[in-house]
Design a protein around this motif. Structure first.
Motif: not given
Length: 156
Positions: A124-139
């Motif tokens: 999903s757009p949100l799922g893809k955007s979240l993958l590989g990101k870290k705590l505190g990051e802004i997507i």
């Protein structure tokens, strides 16, 4: 990931197995009885009950085949490998920066996705955007209207 693999959590696999068992042991029999009753009405050429029962039977058999294939090709999603980095299987809390709204999701394979239960697909757009990101990051995630929505990752 192979094309025919179905990414799923162990919990999701159990739910699919339960649904399959229900379809095979209960629903098949119910539909069979509906067909028998409809046949008792006589001429099947203008028998809407028969047509409806046969359509239901086709839907049940189609769902059974789909679930069996999903189970056969299931690849269990393991716990997140690295703490603090979003991956499939991670439970993530995000904050909508525009509306100051907090949401919690678990990233799962598409076969198990159910946004109403807080499970979003890794594709999903949100799922893809979240993958590989870290705590505190802004997507930034594209909305259906085309504008970008900003989220902050609050917990992983």
């Amino acid at each position: 990931m192979k094309n025919n693999e179905t990414l799923i959590t162990a919990e999701g696999l159990e739910e699919i197995k339960k649904e399959l068992e229900e379809l095979k042991l209960v629903k098949r029999k119910e539909v069979s009885e509906k067909i028998k009753v409809a046949l008792a009405f006589g001429d099947i050429s203008e028998n809407s009950e028969y047509d409806e029962a046969k359509n239901e039977q086709a839907n049940v058999e189609s769902r059974i085949a789909k679930l069996e294939l999903m189970i056969k090709n299931a690849k269990i999603i393991k716990e997140a490998k690295q703490k603090g980095i979003v991956s499939i299987g991670s439970k993530v809390t995000i904050k909508d920066l525009e509306y100051d709204e907090i949401m919690e999701y678990t990233i799962v394979g598409s076969a198990e996705a159910d946004p109403f239960k807080g499970k979003i697909s890794n594709v999903s757009p949100l799922g893809k955007s979240l993958l590989g990101k870290k705590l505190g990051e802004i997507i930034e995630v594209p909305s259906p209207m085309g504008d970008m929505i900003k989220y902050e990752i609050v917990t992983v």
